[in-house]
Write a protein that holds these residues in place. Structure first.
Motif, mmCIF file in Angstrom:
data_model
loop_
_atom_site.group_PDB
_atom_site.id
_atom_site.type_symbol
_atom_site.label_atom_id
_atom_site.label_comp_id
_atom_site.label_asym_id
_atom_site.label_seq_id
_atom_site.Cartn_x
_atom_site.Cartn_y
_atom_site.Cartn_z
ATOM 1 N N UNK A 94 0.764 -1.002 -0.101
ATOM 2 C CA UNK A 94 0.178 0.113 -0.122
ATOM 3 C C UNK A 94 0.971 1.219 0.085
ATOM 4 N N UNK A 95 2.186 1.170 0.686
ATOM 5 C CA UNK A 95 2.813 2.411 0.897
ATOM 6 C C UNK A 95 3.840 2.664 -0.213
ATOM 7 N N UNK A 96 4.169 1.573 -0.855
ATOM 8 C CA UNK A 96 5.085 1.689 -1.942
ATOM 9 C C UNK A 96 4.360 2.234 -3.275
ATOM 10 N N UNK A 97 3.033 1.633 -3.417
ATOM 11 C CA UNK A 97 2.404 2.186 -4.727
ATOM 12 C C UNK A 97 1.985 3.292 -4.772
ATOM 13 N N UNK A 98 1.087 3.665 -3.550
ATOM 14 C CA UNK A 98 0.322 4.935 -3.566
ATOM 15 C C UNK A 98 -0.098 5.543 -2.474
ATOM 16 N N UNK A 99 0.589 5.004 -1.101
ATOM 17 C CA UNK A 99 0.311 5.704 0.090
ATOM 18 C C UNK A 99 -1.094 5.661 0.687
ATOM 19 N N UNK A 100 -1.860 4.637 0.132
ATOM 20 C CA UNK A 100 -3.287 4.510 0.603
ATOM 21 C C UNK A 100 -3.554 3.678 1.715
ATOM 22 N N UNK A 101 -3.812 4.362 2.821
ATOM 23 C CA UNK A 101 -4.129 3.531 4.063
ATOM 24 C C UNK A 101 -5.493 2.576 4.119
ATOM 25 N N UNK A 102 -6.482 3.388 3.349
ATOM 26 C CA UNK A 102 -7.664 2.666 3.088
ATOM 27 C C UNK A 102 -7.481 1.285 2.282
ATOM 28 N N UNK A 103 -6.538 1.223 1.361
ATOM 29 C CA UNK A 103 -6.344 -0.041 0.839
ATOM 30 C C UNK A 103 -5.891 -1.187 1.638
ATOM 31 N N UNK A 104 -4.662 -0.465 2.359
ATOM 32 C CA UNK A 104 -3.889 -1.299 3.455
ATOM 33 C C UNK A 104 -4.916 -1.887 4.266
ATOM 34 N N UNK A 105 -6.029 -1.009 4.976
ATOM 35 C CA UNK A 105 -6.840 -1.677 5.936
ATOM 36 C C UNK A 105 -7.693 -2.842 5.112
ATOM 37 N N UNK A 106 -7.933 -2.422 4.004
ATOM 38 C CA UNK A 106 -8.838 -3.299 3.220
ATOM 39 C C UNK A 106 -8.043 -4.667 2.919
ATOM 40 N N UNK A 107 -6.817 -4.522 2.720
ATOM 41 C CA UNK A 107 -6.106 -5.595 2.294
ATOM 42 C C UNK A 107 -5.989 -6.502 3.785
ATOM 43 N N UNK A 108 -5.772 -5.971 4.695
ATOM 44 C CA UNK A 108 -5.517 -6.575 6.098
ATOM 45 C C UNK A 108 -7.020 -7.231 6.299
ATOM 46 N N UNK A 109 -7.914 -6.638 6.336
ATOM 47 C CA UNK A 109 -9.229 -7.373 6.567
ATOM 48 C C UNK A 109 -9.529 -8.656 5.531
ATOM 49 N N UNK A 110 -9.410 -8.490 4.117
ATOM 50 C CA UNK A 110 -9.411 -9.621 3.128
ATOM 51 C C UNK A 110 -8.428 -10.823 3.626
ATOM 52 N N UNK A 111 -7.225 -10.373 3.835
ATOM 53 C CA UNK A 111 -6.426 -11.468 4.391
ATOM 54 C C UNK A 111 -6.751 -12.016 5.584
ATOM 55 N N UNK A 112 -7.140 -11.435 6.513
ATOM 56 C CA UNK A 112 -7.741 -12.087 7.921
ATOM 57 C C UNK A 112 -9.000 -12.897 7.550
ATOM 58 N N UNK A 113 -9.670 -12.352 6.761
ATOM 59 C CA UNK A 113 -11.029 -13.421 6.549
ATOM 60 C C UNK A 113 -10.489 -14.573 5.666
ATOM 61 N N UNK A 114 -9.486 -14.667 4.610
ATOM 62 C CA UNK A 114 -8.881 -15.743 4.005
ATOM 63 C C UNK A 114 -8.235 -16.826 5.239
ATOM 64 N N UNK A 115 -7.423 -16.084 5.913
ATOM 65 C CA UNK A 115 -6.927 -16.976 7.124
ATOM 66 C C UNK A 115 -8.124 -17.371 8.121
ATOM 67 N N UNK A 116 -9.069 -17.055 8.058
ATOM 68 C CA UNK A 116 -10.086 -17.508 9.045
ATOM 69 C C UNK A 116 -10.785 -18.843 8.342
ATOM 70 N N UNK A 117 -11.182 -18.394 6.969
ATOM 71 C CA UNK A 117 -11.762 -19.438 6.011
ATOM 72 C C UNK A 117 -10.729 -20.890 6.051
ATOM 73 N N UNK A 118 -9.587 -20.478 5.977
ATOM 74 C CA UNK A 118 -8.755 -21.708 6.039
ATOM 75 C C UNK A 118 -8.254 -22.310 7.265
ATOM 76 N N UNK A 119 -8.983 -21.549 8.437
ATOM 77 C CA UNK A 119 -8.759 -21.973 9.726
ATOM 78 C C UNK A 119 -7.684 -21.962 10.418
#
Length: 400
Positions: free
Chosen positions: A252-277
């Protein structure tokens, strides 16, 4: 044979969740402390301070790329002001609207009117002239002696609506106080486009940007600090691996400094981890989440295109790297195939330029000597993405 639905539901019930509060990972969440934006918070507050002294603030323009905290800061300052003015008898009305969420000028003005307190009878959802709708907003402000602050997020989209319709509501908004005898109207515009003012009527520019504040991009270290704060509140302890956190911040920081994208990426990664237990979010989860988000963004953008823009994209797909003339010829054939009247070549040329701004196609000028020059276009996304997205559109199924 086990039921796949029951298997997933059983796993969700028996497995442990690593996300304890999803709301904190939503873009609308306003944290108690907004990190790395002290100066910007001070500037926005100082700009709007006159309202507390029962005076009209200057119109304010807030610029910055997506995810730099503009809306977050403005909303927080407004909520703090709201808390204070509720204790006074000075009639203030703080109104927020996102012009990207309204497809018409009429819809945007009705959204503002509803927040002013105008009901369906006083301000119908359709059927009036734009000038009448605007007059009713001003009458409401005048009669109730309101000191209104209109916050228009993504105001660059409003500028586009103005350009398409020729109804210069921005000019009317910036001149509203000349028509008010009681009460006032202040405009706060939030824009992702630093250059959007260049497309405005010169009469609007001086009055719209009486004060301006620019939000700079976050760097990688700042994004990491913001993520750490959100992780502390939203995830159970020790559920994000350090390399995974570093990768999210770097992406997120290297591409465009977009904190919202970083938080979205964190959420989606967390949801994927949960689905995979999984007990932890790993680098693999982040990479998978990033790819998924990129595909979703492209798909969503393509689905929102009007029919003729979709036909243009299919024309380009069928002959990638074609000139404007070749694309138009292919487009005309596609119109016949789906039973639609074709638009003029001039309009298609304009639409190609508009689509190019979205980044889905790219064009380059080719000089042809004595034959002048032409522009050739090609897709920047895969043909498979277009086929996958358009195959559910009944009118396009036979041509993709």
């Amino acid at each position: 044979m086990s039921d796949p639905i029951d298997d997933l539901l059983d796993a969700a019930e028996s497995g442990k969740s690593i996300i304890k509060n999803r709301d904190i990972l939503h873009y609308s969440y306003i944290p108690d402390i907004i990190l790395h934006r002290k100066s910007e918070q001070e500037q926005v507050t100082q700009s709007l301070l006159p309202i507390l002294k029962k005076s009209r603030p200057s119109n304010l323009l807030v610029y910055g790329k997506p995810g730099t905290g503009k809306t977050l800061v403005v909303k927080k300052v407004l909520s703090k002001i709201q808390e204070r003015v509720e204790k006074s008898n000075f009639p203030i009305k703080l109104i927020y609207s996102n012009s990207k969420e309204e497809t018409t000028l009429y819809g945007l003005l009705v959204s503002l009117g509803r927040q002013l307190g105008l009901n369906e009878k006083e301000l119908p959802s359709n059927g009036l002239a734009i000038s009448v709708v605007f007059k009713r907003l001003l009458t409401k402000i005048d009669e109730d002696k309101l000191n209104a602050i209109f916050v228009i997020d993504e105001i660059d989209y409003l500028a586009q609506l103005v350009a398409k319709t020729g109804k210069d509501i921005l000019y009317q908004l910036t001149r509203a106080n000349e028509r008010l005898t009681q009460g006032s109207l202040t405009l706060v515009g939030i824009s992702n486009d630093l250059t959007f003012k260049e497309r405005l009527d010169p009469r609007v520019i001086s009055s719209l940007g009486e004060e301006e504040i620019v939000f700079t991009n976050y760097n990688v270290e700042q994004i990491k600090k913001i993520l750490e704060e959100r992780i502390h509140e939203s995830f159970i302890p020790n559920s994000i691996e350090e390399p995974a956190l570093n990768l999210i911040a770097a992406l997120a920081g290297g591409e465009h400094g977009d904190a919202r994208r970083a938080i979205d990426l964190l959420r989606v990664a967390g949801e994927l981890a949960e689905r995979q237990q999984s007990d932890k979010v790993t680098i693999e989860h982040v990479r998978e989440a990033s790819q998924k988000m990129e595909e979703n963004k492209e798909e969503k953008s393509l689905k929102s295109f009007p029919l003729h823009e979709k036909l243009i994209l299919i024309a380009i797909m069928k002959a990638n790297g074609s000139s404007t003339g070749e694309i138009y010829s292919s487009y005309k054939n596609l119109c016949k195939a789906v039973g639609k009247d074709e638009l003029t070549q001039r309009r298609i040329t304009q639409m190609l330029s508009e689509i190019e701004l979205s980044g889905i196609i790219s064009g380059r000028l080719i000089h042809q000597g004595i034959h002048g020059r032409t522009k050739k276009y090609k897709l920047t996304i895969s043909s498979e993405m277009i086929k996958k997205t358009f195959k559910d559109d009944l009118s396009l199924q036979d041509i993709v």
